[in-house]
Design a protein around this motif. Structure first.
Motif, PDB file in Angstrom:
ATOM      1  N   ILE A  65       7.700   3.650  -1.208  1.00 47.70           N
ATOM      2  CA  ILE A  65       8.441   3.810  -0.027  1.00 47.70           C
ATOM      3  C   ILE A  65       8.981   5.244   0.031  1.00 47.70           C
ATOM      4  N   PHE A  66       8.680   5.663   1.371  1.00 51.26           N
ATOM      5  CA  PHE A  66       8.596   6.909   1.560  1.00 51.26           C
ATOM      6  C   PHE A  66       9.363   7.060   3.200  1.00 51.26           C
ATOM      7  N   TRP A  78       9.675  15.772   2.796  1.00 52.28           N
ATOM      8  CA  TRP A  78       8.951  14.431   2.226  1.00 52.28           C
ATOM      9  C   TRP A  78      10.096  13.725   1.201  1.00 52.28           C
ATOM     10  N   ILE A  79      10.343  12.545   1.461  1.00 57.92           N
ATOM     11  CA  ILE A  79      11.589  11.840   0.881  1.00 57.92           C
ATOM     12  C   ILE A  79      10.943  10.702   0.035  1.00 57.92           C
ATOM     13  N   SER A  80      11.184  10.121  -1.004  1.00 59.10           N
ATOM     14  CA  SER A  80      10.516   9.021  -1.768  1.00 59.10           C
ATOM     15  C   SER A  80      11.596   8.173  -2.522  1.00 59.10           C
ATOM     16  N   PRO A 126       4.368  18.465  -2.807  1.00 58.61           N
ATOM     17  CA  PRO A 126       4.538  17.204  -2.087  1.00 58.61           C
ATOM     18  C   PRO A 126       3.262  16.032  -2.152  1.00 58.61           C
ATOM     19  N   ASN A 127       3.291  15.184  -2.636  1.00 62.88           N
ATOM     20  CA  ASN A 127       2.331  14.291  -2.750  1.00 62.88           C
ATOM     21  C   ASN A 127       2.809  12.810  -3.068  1.00 62.88           C
ATOM     22  N   PHE A 128       2.643  12.018  -2.115  1.00 62.98           N
ATOM     23  CA  PHE A 128       2.920  10.546  -2.228  1.00 62.98           C
ATOM     24  C   PHE A 128       1.544   9.980  -2.705  1.00 62.98           C
ATOM     25  N   HIS A 129       0.457  10.284  -2.439  1.00 67.98           N
ATOM     26  CA  HIS A 129      -0.936   9.715  -2.634  1.00 67.98           C
ATOM     27  C   HIS A 129      -1.268  10.154  -4.013  1.00 67.98           C
ATOM     28  N   THR A 130      -0.226   9.765  -4.958  1.00 59.93           N
ATOM     29  CA  THR A 130      -0.550   9.833  -6.546  1.00 59.93           C
ATOM     30  C   THR A 130       0.074   8.616  -7.214  1.00 59.93           C
ATOM     31  N   PRO A 131      -0.516   8.070  -8.386  1.00 58.76           N
ATOM     32  CA  PRO A 131      -0.149   6.827  -9.103  1.00 58.76           C
ATOM     33  C   PRO A 131       1.491   7.102  -9.423  1.00 58.76           C
ATOM     34  N   THR A 132       1.762   8.074  -9.551  1.00 60.12           N
ATOM     35  CA  THR A 132       3.440   8.134  -9.915  1.00 60.12           C
ATOM     36  C   THR A 132       4.390   7.911  -8.963  1.00 60.12           C
ATOM     37  N   SER A 133       3.976   7.911  -7.658  1.00 56.68           N
ATOM     38  CA  SER A 133       4.737   7.639  -6.532  1.00 56.68           C
ATOM     39  C   SER A 133       5.099   6.253  -6.337  1.00 56.68           C
ATOM     40  N   PHE A 134       4.508   5.438  -7.253  1.00 60.95           N
ATOM     41  CA  PHE A 134       4.968   3.982  -6.821  1.00 60.95           C
ATOM     42  C   PHE A 134       6.078   3.246  -7.695  1.00 60.95           C
ATOM     43  N   GLY A 135       6.664   2.321  -7.118  1.00 60.51           N
ATOM     44  CA  GLY A 135       7.429   1.557  -7.969  1.00 60.51           C
ATOM     45  C   GLY A 135       6.900  -0.151  -7.739  1.00 60.51           C
ATOM     46  N   GLU A 136       8.049  -0.850  -8.194  1.00 64.39           N
ATOM     47  CA  GLU A 136       7.587  -2.426  -8.131  1.00 64.39           C
ATOM     48  C   GLU A 136       8.627  -3.066  -7.108  1.00 64.39           C
ATOM     49  N   LEU A 137       7.955  -3.943  -6.328  1.00 66.73           N
ATOM     50  CA  LEU A 137       8.830  -5.033  -5.525  1.00 66.73           C
ATOM     51  C   LEU A 137       8.713  -6.418  -6.268  1.00 66.73           C
ATOM     52  N   HIS A 138       9.866  -6.935  -6.863  1.00 68.45           N
ATOM     53  CA  HIS A 138       9.773  -7.977  -7.379  1.00 68.45           C
ATOM     54  C   HIS A 138      10.187  -9.017  -6.390  1.00 68.45           C
ATOM     55  N   LEU A 139       9.228 -10.227  -6.504  1.00 62.00           N
ATOM     56  CA  LEU A 139       9.652 -11.420  -5.520  1.00 62.00           C
ATOM     57  C   LEU A 139      10.571 -12.295  -6.614  1.00 62.00           C
ATOM     58  N   ILE A 140      11.792 -12.398  -6.243  1.00 63.39           N
ATOM     59  CA  ILE A 140      12.575 -13.307  -7.213  1.00 63.39           C
ATOM     60  C   ILE A 140      13.188 -14.556  -6.155  1.00 63.39           C
ATOM     61  N   LYS A 163      -7.141  11.393  -2.134  1.00 59.50           N
ATOM     62  CA  LYS A 163      -7.038  11.199  -0.793  1.00 59.50           C
ATOM     63  C   LYS A 163      -8.053  11.204   0.015  1.00 59.50           C
ATOM     64  N   LYS A 164      -8.864  10.105  -0.157  1.00 55.97           N
ATOM     65  CA  LYS A 164     -10.020   9.731   0.674  1.00 55.97           C
ATOM     66  C   LYS A 164      -9.554   8.557   1.596  1.00 55.97           C
ATOM     67  N   PHE A 165      -9.395   8.875   2.771  1.00 53.17           N
ATOM     68  CA  PHE A 165      -8.407   7.994   3.734  1.00 53.17           C
ATOM     69  C   PHE A 165      -9.748   7.651   4.867  1.00 53.17           C
ATOM     70  N   ASN A 166      -9.733   6.251   5.106  1.00 52.87           N
ATOM     71  CA  ASN A 166     -10.301   5.500   6.130  1.00 52.87           C
ATOM     72  C   ASN A 166      -9.585   5.101   7.181  1.00 52.87           C
ATOM     73  N   PHE A 167      -9.127   5.780   8.293  1.00 48.08           N
ATOM     74  CA  PHE A 167      -8.491   5.626   9.268  1.00 48.08           C
ATOM     75  C   PHE A 167      -9.212   4.418  10.537  1.00 48.08           C
ATOM     76  N   ASP A 168     -10.254   4.303  10.027  1.00 46.75           N
ATOM     77  CA  ASP A 168     -10.670   3.103  11.010  1.00 46.75           C
ATOM     78  C   ASP A 168     -10.431   1.800  10.415  1.00 46.75           C
ATOM     79  N   TRP A 169      -9.647   1.564   9.397  1.00 51.00           N
ATOM     80  CA  TRP A 169      -9.339   0.296   8.883  1.00 51.00           C
ATOM     81  C   TRP A 169      -7.955   0.308   9.456  1.00 51.00           C
TER      82      TRP A 169
END
Length: 212
Positions: A169-170, A186-188, A197-211, A119-125
């Protein structure tokens, strides 16, 4: 890993109005299997759609909710962070080093930042303005957030690999408490399987497949 198929609209484009009323949205699959992994209360329907063409990734959230909370204090990160919103996280790798976050409220204000493990965030970006467009629309029983992101920026940030984008996607839903304060639910799309609750973890991601 959960997958969502993002259909191609070829050389066509979508007119971003904030209402997701371009007829091309009819061809997109509606992703609706959102959960609140840390809350027993049933959640109201959320629809997410995405399409792509040769230049952009398009996305649309339709969130059914008649009691939307927006902190109108100012346009700071704190104010957006205390408001109902939808969120898209894109990661470069499973180590989240780095990942990119877009959190958008119904007005639509954007809280965009680059993040790193623990959870190291850079809000200047900020996501380059030329590469993103977001509009929104609010009705009595729902709100919509619609947008587009250039494929060029996604590629520049190393987020498209073999026509796949690893994405979280949250939704943050704020509920008024007895003391008149507001607390989030928190909804995911993906269950992160974390104790708190934690979205900032590798297990919270899925895949968008561009077809095609």
């Amino acid at each position: 890993m959960k997958k969502y198929k993002v259909k191609s609209i070829g050389n066509n484009t979508i007119a971003i109005s904030g209402k997701c009323d371009d007829l091309k949205w009819n061809s997109a699959e509606a992703l609706t299997d959102f959960i609140s992994a840390w809350d027993d209360e049933p959640i109201k329907r959320i629809e997410f759609k995405s399409l792509w063409n040769n230049t952009h990734l398009f996305f649309c959230f339709k969130v059914f909710d008649s009691e939307v909370h927006i902190d109108k204090t100012d346009d700071t990160v704190d104010s957006i962070g205390n408001s109902d919103r939808v969120e898209l996280f894109f990661r470069t790798d499973a180590e989240l080093n780095p990942y990119y976050c877009l959190e958008i409220d119904p007005t639509p204000r954007i809280m965009d930042f680059i993040a790193y493990p623990n959870k190291k965030f850079n809000f200047d970006w900020n996501w380059p303005q030329k590469d993103i467009l977001v509009k929104s629309h609010k009705e009595k029983d729902y709100f919509i957030v619609e947008g587009q992101i250039t494929l060029a920026s996604l590629k520049e940030f190393n987020l498209i690999k073999n026509n796949k984008i690893e994405t979280g996607i949250f939704r943050a839903k704020f509920n008024q408490q007895e003391d008149l304060s507001f607390e989030p639910t928190w909804i995911s799309w993906v269950n992160p399987n974390t104790e708190t609750p934690n979205f900032h973890t590798p297990t919270s991601f899925g895949e968008l497949h561009l077809i095609d």
